[in-house]
Design a protein around this motif. Structure first.
Motif, PDB file in Angstrom:
ATOM      1  N   TYR A  57      30.721  30.686  57.676  1.00  0.00           N
ATOM      2  CA  TYR A  57      30.823  31.096  56.065  1.00  0.00           C
ATOM      3  C   TYR A  57      32.213  31.252  55.542  1.00  0.00           C
ATOM      4  CZ  TYR A  57      29.752  33.431  51.847  1.00  0.00           C
ATOM      5  OH  TYR A  57      29.940  33.531  50.473  1.00  0.00           O
ATOM      6  N   LEU A  58      32.550  30.711  54.481  1.00  0.00           N
ATOM      7  CA  LEU A  58      33.793  30.390  54.201  1.00  0.00           C
ATOM      8  C   LEU A  58      34.189  31.224  52.934  1.00  0.00           C
ATOM      9  CD1 LEU A  58      36.653  28.863  53.454  1.00  0.00           C
ATOM     10  CD2 LEU A  58      35.067  27.395  52.173  1.00  0.00           C
ATOM     11  N   GLY A  62      38.032  37.233  48.870  1.00  0.00           N
ATOM     12  CA  GLY A  62      36.759  38.259  48.330  1.00  0.00           C
ATOM     13  C   GLY A  62      36.834  38.789  47.213  1.00  0.00           C
ATOM     14  N   SER A  63      37.326  38.208  46.269  1.00  0.00           N
ATOM     15  CA  SER A  63      37.374  38.951  44.970  1.00  0.00           C
ATOM     16  C   SER A  63      36.270  38.463  44.139  1.00  0.00           C
ATOM     17  CB  SER A  63      38.838  38.751  44.113  1.00  0.00           C
ATOM     18  OG  SER A  63      38.912  37.341  43.844  1.00  0.00           O
ATOM     19  N   THR A  65      33.079  38.140  46.093  1.00  0.00           N
ATOM     20  CA  THR A  65      32.187  38.071  47.153  1.00  0.00           C
ATOM     21  C   THR A  65      31.820  39.547  47.574  1.00  0.00           C
ATOM     22  OG1 THR A  65      32.987  36.066  48.135  1.00  0.00           O
ATOM     23  CG2 THR A  65      31.841  37.631  49.660  1.00  0.00           C
ATOM     24  N   LEU A  80      40.592  31.207  54.224  1.00  0.00           N
ATOM     25  CA  LEU A  80      41.661  30.312  54.464  1.00  0.00           C
ATOM     26  C   LEU A  80      42.994  31.302  53.762  1.00  0.00           C
ATOM     27  CD1 LEU A  80      40.528  26.934  53.152  1.00  0.00           C
ATOM     28  CD2 LEU A  80      40.183  27.919  55.443  1.00  0.00           C
ATOM     29  N   PRO A 123      42.470  37.171  40.295  1.00  0.00           N
ATOM     30  CA  PRO A 123      42.440  37.623  41.777  1.00  0.00           C
ATOM     31  C   PRO A 123      41.956  36.412  42.396  1.00  0.00           C
ATOM     32  CG  PRO A 123      41.687  39.217  40.708  1.00  0.00           C
ATOM     33  CD  PRO A 123      41.721  38.242  39.694  1.00  0.00           C
ATOM     34  N   GLY A 124      42.305  35.965  43.817  1.00  0.00           N
ATOM     35  CA  GLY A 124      41.444  35.044  44.679  1.00  0.00           C
ATOM     36  C   GLY A 124      42.400  34.049  44.890  1.00  0.00           C
ATOM     37  N   GLY A 127      41.294  27.662  46.494  1.00  0.00           N
ATOM     38  CA  GLY A 127      40.170  27.165  46.728  1.00  0.00           C
ATOM     39  C   GLY A 127      39.033  27.443  46.313  1.00  0.00           C
ATOM     40  N   GLY A 129      38.964  29.383  43.314  1.00  0.00           N
ATOM     41  CA  GLY A 129      39.119  28.771  42.068  1.00  0.00           C
ATOM     42  C   GLY A 129      38.840  27.620  41.565  1.00  0.00           C
ATOM     43  N   MET A 132      34.669  27.504  41.863  1.00  0.00           N
ATOM     44  CA  MET A 132      33.880  28.279  40.768  1.00  0.00           C
ATOM     45  C   MET A 132      34.479  27.691  39.351  1.00  0.00           C
ATOM     46  SD  MET A 132      35.158  31.157  39.610  1.00  0.00           S
ATOM     47  CE  MET A 132      33.786  32.612  39.402  1.00  0.00           C
ATOM     48  N   ALA A 134      37.538  28.625  38.075  1.00  0.00           N
ATOM     49  CA  ALA A 134      37.916  30.304  37.761  1.00  0.00           C
ATOM     50  C   ALA A 134      38.564  29.858  36.185  1.00  0.00           C
ATOM     51  CB  ALA A 134      38.989  30.770  38.573  1.00  0.00           C
ATOM     52  N   TYR A 136      40.299  31.997  32.530  1.00  0.00           N
ATOM     53  CA  TYR A 136      40.964  33.192  31.718  1.00  0.00           C
ATOM     54  C   TYR A 136      40.764  32.806  30.379  1.00  0.00           C
ATOM     55  CZ  TYR A 136      43.762  37.014  30.496  1.00  0.00           C
ATOM     56  OH  TYR A 136      44.153  38.220  29.914  1.00  0.00           O
ATOM     57  N   LEU A 182      30.961  21.760  50.699  1.00  0.00           N
ATOM     58  CA  LEU A 182      32.612  20.885  50.937  1.00  0.00           C
ATOM     59  C   LEU A 182      33.281  22.227  50.941  1.00  0.00           C
ATOM     60  CD1 LEU A 182      32.111  18.364  47.967  1.00  0.00           C
ATOM     61  CD2 LEU A 182      32.096  18.090  50.467  1.00  0.00           C
ATOM     62  N   SER A 261      36.156  46.301  42.806  1.00  0.00           N
ATOM     63  CA  SER A 261      34.919  45.410  41.924  1.00  0.00           C
ATOM     64  C   SER A 261      35.374  43.939  42.195  1.00  0.00           C
ATOM     65  CB  SER A 261      35.261  45.760  40.405  1.00  0.00           C
ATOM     66  OG  SER A 261      36.007  44.844  39.822  1.00  0.00           O
ATOM     67  N   VAL A 338      29.075  36.175  44.112  1.00  0.00           N
ATOM     68  CA  VAL A 338      28.420  35.757  45.465  1.00  0.00           C
ATOM     69  C   VAL A 338      27.928  36.676  46.366  1.00  0.00           C
ATOM     70  CG1 VAL A 338      28.600  33.853  47.452  1.00  0.00           C
ATOM     71  CG2 VAL A 338      30.185  33.675  45.252  1.00  0.00           C
TER      72      VAL A 338
HETATM   73  C1  LIG Z   1      39.637  42.484  38.780  1.00  0.00           C
HETATM   74  C2  LIG Z   1      39.099  41.201  38.728  1.00  0.00           C
HETATM   75  C3  LIG Z   1      39.220  40.287  37.769  1.00  0.00           C
HETATM   76  C4  LIG Z   1      38.641  38.874  37.840  1.00  0.00           C
HETATM   77  N1  LIG Z   1      38.847  38.138  36.534  1.00  0.00           N
HETATM   78  C5  LIG Z   1      38.375  36.870  36.737  1.00  0.00           C
HETATM   79  C6  LIG Z   1      38.367  36.056  35.475  1.00  0.00           C
HETATM   80  O1  LIG Z   1      39.221  36.491  34.651  1.00  0.00           O
HETATM   81  N2  LIG Z   1      38.152  34.735  35.724  1.00  0.00           N
HETATM   82  C7  LIG Z   1      37.649  34.367  36.645  1.00  0.00           C
HETATM   83  O2  LIG Z   1      37.256  32.992  36.801  1.00  0.00           O
HETATM   84  N3  LIG Z   1      37.280  34.941  37.824  1.00  0.00           N
HETATM   85  C8  LIG Z   1      37.642  36.405  37.778  1.00  0.00           C
HETATM   86  N4  LIG Z   1      37.489  37.242  38.777  1.00  0.00           N
HETATM   87  C9  LIG Z   1      36.740  36.609  40.043  1.00  0.00           C
HETATM   88  C10 LIG Z   1      37.625  36.095  41.108  1.00  0.00           C
HETATM   89  O3  LIG Z   1      38.970  36.129  40.696  1.00  0.00           O
HETATM   90  C11 LIG Z   1      37.319  34.445  41.130  1.00  0.00           C
HETATM   91  O4  LIG Z   1      36.036  33.993  41.492  1.00  0.00           O
HETATM   92  C12 LIG Z   1      38.208  33.775  42.129  1.00  0.00           C
HETATM   93  O5  LIG Z   1      37.855  32.263  42.079  1.00  0.00           O
HETATM   94  C13 LIG Z   1      37.603  34.268  43.689  1.00  0.00           C
HETATM   95  O6  LIG Z   1      38.678  33.734  44.557  1.00  0.00           O
HETATM   96  P1  LIG Z   1      38.482  34.398  46.029  1.00  0.00           P
HETATM   97  O7  LIG Z   1      39.346  33.662  47.112  1.00  0.00           O
HETATM   98  O8  LIG Z   1      38.532  35.829  46.103  1.00  0.00           O
HETATM   99  O9  LIG Z   1      37.002  33.916  46.283  1.00  0.00           O
HETATM  100  P2  LIG Z   1      36.187  34.653  47.447  1.00  0.00           P
HETATM  101  O10 LIG Z   1      35.233  35.650  46.715  1.00  0.00           O
HETATM  102  O11 LIG Z   1      36.545  34.801  48.583  1.00  0.00           O
HETATM  103  O12 LIG Z   1      34.918  33.344  47.417  1.00  0.00           O
HETATM  104  C14 LIG Z   1      33.921  32.922  46.227  1.00  0.00           C
HETATM  105  C15 LIG Z   1      33.245  31.900  46.752  1.00  0.00           C
HETATM  106  O13 LIG Z   1      34.126  30.867  46.701  1.00  0.00           O
HETATM  107  C16 LIG Z   1      33.935  30.077  47.907  1.00  0.00           C
HETATM  108  N5  LIG Z   1      35.051  29.344  48.406  1.00  0.00           N
HETATM  109  C17 LIG Z   1      36.299  30.216  48.887  1.00  0.00           C
HETATM  110  N6  LIG Z   1      37.064  29.412  49.299  1.00  0.00           N
HETATM  111  C18 LIG Z   1      36.800  28.155  49.238  1.00  0.00           C
HETATM  112  C19 LIG Z   1      37.367  27.049  49.476  1.00  0.00           C
HETATM  113  N7  LIG Z   1      38.441  26.960  49.864  1.00  0.00           N
HETATM  114  N8  LIG Z   1      36.512  25.921  49.188  1.00  0.00           N
HETATM  115  C20 LIG Z   1      35.151  26.075  48.835  1.00  0.00           C
HETATM  116  N9  LIG Z   1      34.491  27.036  48.606  1.00  0.00           N
HETATM  117  C21 LIG Z   1      35.213  28.113  48.668  1.00  0.00           C
HETATM  118  C22 LIG Z   1      33.182  31.060  48.798  1.00  0.00           C
HETATM  119  O14 LIG Z   1      32.410  30.318  49.775  1.00  0.00           O
HETATM  120  C23 LIG Z   1      32.242  32.026  47.857  1.00  0.00           C
HETATM  121  O15 LIG Z   1      31.097  31.017  47.396  1.00  0.00           O
HETATM  122  C24 LIG Z   1      38.091  38.577  38.991  1.00  0.00           C
HETATM  123  C25 LIG Z   1      37.738  39.329  40.143  1.00  0.00           C
HETATM  124  C26 LIG Z   1      38.358  40.443  39.932  1.00  0.00           C
HETATM  125  C27 LIG Z   1      38.436  41.256  41.288  1.00  0.00           C
END
Ligand SMILES: Cc1cc2nc3c(=O)[nH]c(=O)nc-3n(C[C@H](O)[C@H](O)[C@H](O)COP(=O)(O)OP(=O)(O)OC[C@H]3O[C@@H](n4cnc5c(N)ncnc54)[C@H](O)[C@@H]3O)c2cc1C
Length: 340
Positions: A57-58, A62-63, A65, A80, A123-124, A127, A129, A132, A134, A136, A182, A261, A338
């Motif tokens: 599980y990748l 964790g922002s 998840t 990663l 955050p995050g 990969g 971003g 999904m 990401a 703003y 992927l 959160s 997620v």
């Molecule tokens: C305070 C706060 C504010 C936020 N504001 C925004 C915002 O303005 N806009 C926005 O879009 N999001 C926002 N988010 C959500 C978060 O920032 C995004 O979803 C970000 O892309 C998550 O990155 P992560 O590495 O923490 O992902 P994780 O939570 O670790 O993983 C999320 C998903 O991505 C997949 N994943 C992770 N890495 C990879 C990879 N290398 N290849 C394929 N899949 C992968 C995982 O399997 C999982 O399904 C916010 C979160 C917080 C806590």
């Protein structure tokens, strides 16, 4: 010579609290957790997981998840986030998937490039971003992506495969990466102009960016660390664009980083004409509590961990919002979060 088995065992840790790897600060003890630092280590982990019958599980920072309170012992969790790499190429920047998105904004700060400003305090990891798309306000990762590099989880023997932007099937918080197994390992990002740097300056810049990485999922620390970085740059006479300062005011003002959160819980439904936060407000659900979880007093689309929340407390609130929104507005909101 070190065997594959020894290398796998060295990469994996056991009995690790997943709560430390999610901005929710929720999650029980993982039987297997690894933080690979290269694509070779990712391939080795996938291979080792297959031999041992573990389900990989990748994740990234964790922002986005919600980890379970009692993780399945047959799961191998791997992030990663310790694989941070930059390479400057003509007209583009290669960045590894574990790199925090906010470091892209710092890259722009130090080079005068503004196309990554929207990633500041987002955050995050890159990969996730890319996974999904990401976003703003009106800017999203697909605006800056040129090519994603992936490993197919089911066919790691194919090696690293490039996917151009046109093949990423991007939409609002959706992509091919959400539909196929992927693993994004890195990406070429577009540069509107080539930063005029000597090789020595480039090395210095990338070393500086890596040193700025804060490998934490604790949101107040994250906010303070990168905000301080910007303020220090301003004090040192660097031209800090207003857009970056606006991000601090906007996210700080919305109290995004005050409690654990994962940011917005649900995707917006653009056919309805109002964002999810507003719909939750109209239902009078702000401030609703289940166990240690609470719908933010300030933003209807954020569920916070107000202390000792369990994954079940958050999912109870998710279900409550889904039921109420369906009854009142006629659709079931789709989680952006997620839930593992
Ligand atoms: C305070 C706060 C504010 C936020 N504001 C925004 C915002 O303005 N806009 C926005 O879009 N999001 C926002 N988010 C959500 C978060 O920032 C995004 O979803 C970000 O892309 C998550 O990155 P992560 O590495 O923490 O992902 P994780 O939570 O670790 O993983 C999320 C998903 O991505 C997949 N994943 C992770 N890495 C990879 C990879 N290398 N290849 C394929 N899949 C992968 C995982 O399997 C999982 O399904 C916010 C979160 C917080 C806590």
């Amino acid at each position: 010579m070190t065997s594959q088995k020894e290398m796998f065992d060295r990469l994996c840790r056991s009995g690790v609290d997943l709560a430390a790897y999610s901005t929710y600060e929720i999650g029980g003890e993982a039987a297997h957790l690894a933080l690979p630092r290269s694509t070779e280590e990712v391939a080795l982990l996938l291979d080792g997981a297959r031999t041992r019958g573990l389900n990989p599980y990748l994740f990234g920072m964790g922002s986005n998840t919600l980890f379970p309170d009692a993780p399945d012992p047959d799961m191998l969790f791997f992030s990663l986030k310790e694989h941070i790499e930059f390479k400057l190429l003509p007209g583009r920047l290669f960045v590894s998937a574990g790199t925090p998105m906010t470091l892209l904004a710092l890259f722009g700060l130090y080079t005068g490039i503004d196309s990554f400003d929207f990633t500041f305090l987002l955050p995050g990891t890159l990969g996730a971003g890319i996974y999904m798309n990401a976003k703003y306000f009106s800017h999203q990762i697909s605006d800056v992506l040129e090519t994603a590099y992936v490993i197919d989880k089911e066919h790691p023997e194919k090696g690293i495969v490039p996917i151009p932007l046109s093949g990423c099937e991007y939409g609002y918080k959706t992509s091919i990466f959400m539909r196929r197994p992927l693993i994004v390992v890195g990406a070429d990002l577009k540069l509107p102009v080539d930063p005029q740097l000597t090789p020595a300056q480039t090395d210095e810049l990338f070393a500086r960016l890596k040193a700025k990485n804060l490998p934490t999922s604790v949101l107040p620390n994250y906010f303070r660390h990168y905000t301080n970085e910007l303020n220090a740059a301003a004090r040192a006479g660097l031209n800090v664009r207003q857009e970056l300062l606006d991000v601090i005011a906007d996210r700080g003002g919305k109290l995004h980083f005050d409690y654990p959160s994962c940011g917005s819980v649900f995707k917006n439904n653009y056919t309805i004409g109002e964002p999810m936060g507003k719909l939750v407000d109209r239902l009078g659900l702000r401030g609703t509590v289940r166990g240690g979880a609470k719908i933010s007093d300030h933003h209807g689309n954020i569920i916070q961990n107000r202390g000792g929340a369990k994954a079940g407390d958050v999912t109870d609130l998710v279900k409550l919002v889904q039921e109420k929104v369906e009854a009142q507005f006629g659709f079931v909101p789709e989680p952006e979060l997620v839930i593992v």
